[in-house]
Write an enzyme that holds these catalytic residues in place. Structure first.
Site, PDB file in Angstrom:
ATOM      1  N   GLY A  10      35.377  17.737  60.904  1.00  0.00           N
ATOM      2  CA  GLY A  10      36.603  18.534  60.943  1.00  0.00           C
ATOM      3  C   GLY A  10      37.856  17.718  60.681  1.00  0.00           C
ATOM      4  O   GLY A  10      37.842  16.485  60.712  1.00  0.00           O
ATOM      5  N   GLN A  11      38.947  18.430  60.445  1.00  0.00           N
ATOM      6  CA  GLN A  11      40.223  17.782  60.114  1.00  0.00           C
ATOM      7  C   GLN A  11      40.710  16.864  61.233  1.00  0.00           C
ATOM      8  O   GLN A  11      41.111  15.725  60.996  1.00  0.00           O
ATOM      9  CB  GLN A  11      41.297  18.847  59.848  1.00  0.00           C
ATOM     10  N   ILE A  34      26.542  19.865  72.268  1.00  0.00           N
ATOM     11  CA  ILE A  34      27.270  20.116  73.516  1.00  0.00           C
ATOM     12  C   ILE A  34      26.802  21.397  74.206  1.00  0.00           C
ATOM     13  O   ILE A  34      27.165  21.648  75.353  1.00  0.00           O
ATOM     14  CB  ILE A  34      28.800  20.169  73.290  1.00  0.00           C
ATOM     15  N   ASP A  99      46.600  28.746  69.625  1.00  0.00           N
ATOM     16  CA  ASP A  99      47.601  29.789  69.838  1.00  0.00           C
ATOM     17  C   ASP A  99      46.961  31.172  69.954  1.00  0.00           C
ATOM     18  O   ASP A  99      47.588  32.114  70.453  1.00  0.00           O
ATOM     19  CB  ASP A  99      48.621  29.783  68.698  1.00  0.00           C
ATOM     20  N   TYR A 122      37.273  35.175  68.836  1.00  0.00           N
ATOM     21  CA  TYR A 122      37.582  33.745  68.761  1.00  0.00           C
ATOM     22  C   TYR A 122      38.548  33.348  69.875  1.00  0.00           C
ATOM     23  O   TYR A 122      38.307  32.405  70.634  1.00  0.00           O
ATOM     24  CB  TYR A 122      38.179  33.404  67.389  1.00  0.00           C
TER      25      TYR A 122
END
Length: 292
Positions: A10-11, A34, A99, A122
Site C-alpha cells: 500500500g501507499q 492479522i 474520515d 467500509y
C-alpha cells in the site's frame, strides 16, 4: 527502534519503508495474517518489535457493500487481534483510520471528540476497529484518522486524473464532496513520530487546506501541464454526486480538525495540500525520467 509495519504494497506502507529505513520491517499478506491470532502471534514473537504501525486495511469502499464479512475481518477483527497482542506484550500500536467514520453532515471540521456515525460498510468496519483498539489499549495506542491519501506509488486519485487527462477529450468530476487531500509521505512521518514517541490518543492528519474533488482535479491538471507531465489542458466539468451514483455513500464534508495534532506532533507538521501536490508531481516526473 524496531518498528513493524503491517502492510507492504500500500501507499502508506511504502512511504513508511522509505522514511524508516532499516528500523522498519514491513509485513505483507504473505508474511502475516492479522485475522489469525495464532499466526499473528508467532510472526510478531519472532521479531519482537517495540512498536507496530497498522497500515493495512480493506479499502475497497464500494466493494465492501457486497462483502461486509471480508471488510470486517480485516478492518475490525484484524485490529482487535493486533490490539490484544500488543496489550499482552506491552507494545505500542499506531493504527490508521478514516474520515468515513463520520457522516459528512457537520459542515465544519470534525474534531477528534466528535461522534462517529459511519454511512456505509467500509466506514462501519473501520469505526468498529477504532472501538476495538480504544477498548483494549487506550493508553498505549495512537489512532490517526486521515483522508484522500495519494502518492507516487500505487493507485490513487492523482494518478488516475493524470492518466484520464492524457487519454480523454474531457472529464467530469464531482464538486460537492469537500475534504483535504493527504500526501502519503507526510502521513508516514506522522505515524513514525507517534510510534517513536509513543504518542497516545486520537489524532487527525491530512494536509492543510480544504478543497473539492473537482478543484483538486483542476489543480492536478494545472500543475501537471506546468511541469510537463501533461501536454495540454482538457475541459474538466463539475457534476454533483447525484450524477455519479456509487454503491457506498461518500461523506459530503469530511474536513478533519488538526488542532490537537499541531499541538502534539512537535517535529512534524502538515503542509498545505497544493504544496504537497506540487512536490508529489515533481517526484513523479523524476521517477518517470529515471525509467526512460
Amino acid at each position: 527502534m524496531s518498528i513493524v509495519v503491517i502492510g507492504k504494497s500500500g501507499q502508506l506502507a511504502y512511504e513508511l519503508q522509505q522514511a524508516g529505513g532499516d528500523n522498519i520491517v514491513c509485513l505483507g499478506r504473505d508474511d502475516i495474517d492479522i485475522t489469525d491470532k495464532a499466526a499473528l502471534a508467532d510472526k510478531l514473537d519472532s521479531i519482537k518489535p517495540e512498536a507496530v504501525i497498522n497500515a493495512s486495511a480493506y479499502t475497497a469502499v464500494d466493494k465492501a457493500e457486497s462483502e461486509p464479512e471480508a471488510a470486517a475481518l480485516i478492518n475490525t477483527q484484524g485490529v482487535a487481534n493486533l490490539a490484544e497482542y500488543c496489550k499482552v506484550n506491552s507494545i505500542f500500536l499506531v493504527h490508521v483510520s478514516t474520515d468515513y467514520v463520520f457522516n459528512g453532515k457537520k459542515g465544519s471540521p470534525y474534531t477528534v471528540d466528535d461522534t462517529i456515525e459511519p454511512q456505509g460498510v467500509y466506514g462501519q468496519t473501520k469505526a468498529d476497529g477504532e472501538k476495538a483498539l480504544l477498548n483494549t489499549i487506550p493508553a498505549s495506542s495512537c489512532l490517526i484518522r486521515t483522508a484522500w491519501v495519494y502518492s507516487t506509488h500505487g493507485n490513487n486519485f492523482v494518478k488516475t486524473m493524470l492518466r484520464l487527462m492524457a487519454d480523454k477529450p474531457q472529464l467530469t468530476v464531482i464538486d460537492d464532496q469537500i475534504g483535504s487531500p493527504t500526501l502519503a509521505s507526510g502521513l508516514a512521518q506522522a505515524c513514525l513520530y507517534a510510534a517513536q514517541n509513543k504518542t497516545a490518543g486520537i489524532f487527525h492528519w491530512t494536509d492543510e487546506g480544504v478543497t473539492s474533488w473537482y478543484d483538486f482535479a483542476l489543480a492536478i491538471q494545472e500543475l501537471a501541464v506546468e511541469k510537463g507531465l501533461l501536454d495540454n489542458k482538457i475541459p474538466v466539468l463539475p457534476i454533483p454526486s447525484s450524477q455519479y451514483p456509487t454503491p457506498a455513500k461518500r461523506p459530503h464534508y469530511s474536513v478533519l480538525d488538526k488542532t490537537l495534532t499541531r499541538e502534539t506532533f512537535s517535529s512534524v507538521q502538515p503542509a498545505h495540500w497544493r504544496a504537497q501536490l506540487s512536490a508529489m508531481l515533481d517526484a513523479l516526473k523524476s521517477e518517470q525520467s529515471n525509467t526512460q
